[in-house]
Design a protein around this motif. Structure first.
Motif, short mmCIF file in Angstrom:
data_model
loop_
_atom_site.label_atom_id
_atom_site.label_comp_id
_atom_site.label_asym_id
_atom_site.label_seq_id
_atom_site.Cartn_x
_atom_site.Cartn_y
_atom_site.Cartn_z
N ALA A 160 33.56 49.93 5.24
CA ALA A 160 34.96 50.21 5.55
C ALA A 160 35.59 49.08 6.35
O ALA A 160 36.80 48.88 6.29
CB ALA A 160 35.09 51.52 6.31
N HIS A 201 47.05 49.80 3.72
CA HIS A 201 47.17 50.95 2.82
C HIS A 201 46.12 52.00 3.17
O HIS A 201 45.21 51.76 3.96
CB HIS A 201 47.01 50.48 1.38
CG HIS A 201 45.72 49.76 1.15
ND1 HIS A 201 44.58 50.42 0.82
CD2 HIS A 201 45.40 48.45 1.26
CE1 HIS A 201 43.60 49.54 0.72
NE2 HIS A 201 44.07 48.35 1.00
N SER A 232 42.15 51.50 4.11
CA SER A 232 41.89 50.08 4.38
C SER A 232 41.01 49.90 5.62
O SER A 232 40.65 48.79 5.95
CB SER A 232 43.21 49.33 4.55
OG SER A 232 43.98 49.92 5.56
N GLY A 233 40.69 50.99 6.30
CA GLY A 233 39.75 50.88 7.43
C GLY A 233 40.41 50.90 8.80
O GLY A 233 39.76 50.59 9.79
N THR A 282 38.79 53.60 11.08
CA THR A 282 37.42 53.18 11.37
C THR A 282 37.42 52.10 12.44
O THR A 282 36.66 52.16 13.41
CB THR A 282 36.76 52.65 10.09
OG1 THR A 282 36.91 53.61 9.06
CG2 THR A 282 35.30 52.36 10.31
N HIS A 288 52.04 53.83 9.05
CA HIS A 288 52.38 53.56 7.66
C HIS A 288 53.81 53.07 7.55
O HIS A 288 54.20 52.52 6.53
CB HIS A 288 52.23 54.84 6.84
CG HIS A 288 50.89 54.98 6.24
ND1 HIS A 288 50.25 56.18 6.10
CD2 HIS A 288 50.05 54.06 5.73
CE1 HIS A 288 49.09 55.99 5.54
NE2 HIS A 288 48.93 54.72 5.32
N MET A 306 24.99 61.07 11.62
CA MET A 306 26.24 61.79 11.46
C MET A 306 26.07 63.03 10.61
O MET A 306 25.20 63.09 9.75
CB MET A 306 27.25 60.87 10.80
CG MET A 306 28.42 60.58 11.71
SD MET A 306 29.80 60.14 10.74
CE MET A 306 30.53 58.93 11.78
#
Ligand SMILES: Nc1ncnc2c1ncn2[C@@H]1O[C@H](COP(=O)(O)OP(=O)(O)OP(=O)(O)O)[C@@H](O)[C@H]1O
Ligand SMILES: [Mg+2]
Lengths: 285, 267
Positions: free
Chosen positions: A24, A43, A46-47, A50, A204, B1
């Protein structure tokens, strides 16, 4: 000057060793200065989330490191725990994490976990509630009686009450009406001005980040696509559209004007700047 | 996890095993399990193992994924194997303190481990290669004769498919809530039992609330689409047997017959 946050060659893979293995975040490095406002756009998938969860030590980097004020947050157990409190993270749809009987208790959850004194907790809760515009009489209500927008404010207050040096908002305005969005964005800006905190905001909406951010970080499929001031980033409107992003509405308008042959700057993104250019244009005719 | 729990998970694919009709696969697993319990000798276990390995190879499921799911069962398997090894009377191989190891005991233990591992791998293979929807459709269709006895087959299948559908969602949600509370400094790893149990409240309450919200939304959505239970309900996706199912059935029955023949010869 040591940067507030430094991300070094960060990589993260989910579900390693299964058919769902997915990287990710791929080899990302950047730093954020103290007091800066960094906007993060990209978008879906897109990570962004994370990456944000690495900054307060919720996810452990598979490769690379996170430095907070020049020190790795993974140096020892204590610094990892400290990072939780120094970097506040407001999740996407934070209103689904409320659990206490009253709004007051819910906001106090973070400060209480920090082991603060009762008086200090009280002070912080009231201050945080005021910041996000929660009226004092709502503090004794159950959080589940509130409207969606109010619940979100309670959740944001819960993180603000920890008074972190860095605060991260993951799509704070998702699913709110325009008035609610504006109110939350104003709260964020006020908080920054009052405390000098470093702010990272995932969004966004180009219009939102364009207004507030000093710099923008554009993610594409887990890698950094662009990093720079909004005016620089929006100069690459075509590339942004290629990776599934839009430009602010003002920029879209000025791009079109430029296409039509008018002498304007296509990377304009604030209303004030736009107005100025239009007036010179009008004066020139 | 939590996400790494693979029990009952489906790995999408397009292997011959994936393409088998769900009913066929369900019946095959039942026959296979019965066959396993009929196995008595190295030959019959060998035959069943060959069958299993062929199926795994055809499914293109990675062995690593298969064994990962079995990790949790390891302790139970080892425990039963040890008990069997020490407490079966027969020719003594070794003896120390109160323990005696017999030849029969070793054999029993080996067969027991084989049986459990093969049983679990077989059923895992079923869930790994069949989507939950297909699985419940297949089950409903196989059990449909029971409808004559007013047994609520459709409702049970619907409940099962809803449950299967929401397990991953709830796991994901739990992960998210845990992270969010950790971000507010919640500590789930230290303190005594009482404190740890108390630390679960910030997870359980939001989880229950969201489960109820989802249930309510789902009920509304189903009602809006005029769902009224099983009676007179037709299916858009019909189950069909294909050539490949016939081949699989023939192979399975041959293996089954082989094991019975071996058994009748005392093997
Ligand atoms: N817990 C997880 N387990 C496995 N994969 C995950 C997990 N969380 C995220 N992913 C995957 O990692 C990728 C990045 O996810 P992430 O949530 O960081 O994206 P995002 O940029 O925040 O998207 P969005 O704008 O939709 O919030 C996605 O492809 C997603 O499917
Ligand atoms: Mg996200």
């Amino acid at each position: 000057m040591t940067p507030m946050i430094e991300v070094k060659n960060l990589t993260h893979t989910y579900s390693t060793g299964t058919p769902f293995e997915h990287t990710a975040v791929k080899d990302i490095s950047f730093s954020v200065q103290k007091g800066e406002f960094l906007g993060i756009i990209g978008h879906t998938g897109s990570g962004k989330s994370t990456l944000m969860q690495h900054l307060n030590g919720l996810l452990k980097p598979e490769q690379g490191d996170i430095l907070l004020n020049g020190e790795s947050i993974w140096k020892d157990k204590l610094s990892t725990r400290a990072a939780r409190f120094r970097v506040g993270l407001v999740f996407q749809y934070p209103e689904y994490q409320l659990f206490e009987e009253t709004v007051f208790k819910d906001i106090a959850f973070g400060p209480r976990n920090m082991g603060l004194k009762e008086e200090e907790i009280q002070k912080r809760v009231l201050r945080a509630a005021a910041f996000v515009g929660l009226p004092e009489d709502s503090l004794q209500k159950s959080p589940f009686e509130l409207s969606g927008g109010q619940k979100r404010r309670v959740a944001i207050a819960g993180v603000i009450a920890m008074e972190p040096e860095v605060i991260i908002f993951d799509e704070p305005t998702a699913g709110l009406d325009p008035a609610g969005c504006r109110a939350i964005l104003e709260n964020i800006e006020q908080y920054r001005r009052a405390t000098g905190a470093t702010v990272l905001m995932v969004s966004h909406s180009m219009d939102d980040v364009a207004l507030l951010a000093d710099r923008l970080l554009v993610l594409n499929q887990g890698s950094i696509e662009m990093l720079g001031a909004p005016s620089e980033v929006f100069r690459h409107a075509e590339r942004l559209q290629q990776i599934g992003l839009a430009v602010p509405q003002v920029t879209a308008l000025f791009l079109r004007l430029k296409e039509l042959g008018l002498p304007v700057d296509p990377a304009t993104y604030t209303l004030a700047d736009a107005l100025k250019q239009l007036q010179t244009l009008k004066g020139g005719v | 996890m939590l996400k790494d729990i693979t029990l009952g998970q489906y790995f999408p694919g397009n292997s011959p095993i994936h393409r088998l009709d769900a009913r066929c696969k369900l019946m095959r697993v039942v026959v296979y399990i019965v066959a396993l319990f009929l196995c008595k000798s190295y030959f019959s276990y060998g035959l069943a193992l060959l069958f299993l390995i062929t199926a795994i190879a055809l499914s293109r499921i990675r062995l690593k994924a298969l064994f990962k799911g079995m990790k949790t069962l390891l302790i139970i398997i080892l425990f039963t194997a040890l008990i069997n090894m020490f407490y079966t009377p027969g020719t003594v191989l070794a003896k120390f303190w109160i323990f005696t190891i017999t030849e029969e005991g070793l054999r029993n233990a080996l067969f027991l481990v084989l049986r459990i591992v093969m049983l679990v791998s077989g059923t895992f293979l079923l869930t790994y290669t069949t989507s939950p929807i297909d699985l419940t459709d297949g089950l409903e269709s196989l059990l449909s004769p029971l409808k004559k006895l007013h047994f609520p087959v459709h409702e049970l299948a619907m409940m099962m498919s809803i449950a299967l559908r929401f397990i991953p969602t709830l796991i994901e949600e739990t992960d998210k809530i845990i992270s969010a509370q950790k971000a507010r400094g919640a500590d789930f790893e230290s303190g005594n039992l009482f404190r740890r149990a108390k630390a679960l409240i910030p997870i359980l309450i939001p989880l229950f609330i969201s489960a109820f919200r989802r249930a309510e939304e789902l009920a509304t959505a189903m009602e809006c689409r005029c769902y009224h239970g099983g009676k007179g309900r037709t299916k858009m996706k019909q189950l069909h047997y294909h050539m490949i199912d016939a081949i699989a059935a023939v192979i399975t029955l041959t293996v089954f017959a082989g094991i019975i023949v071996l058994r009748s010869h005392g093997l």
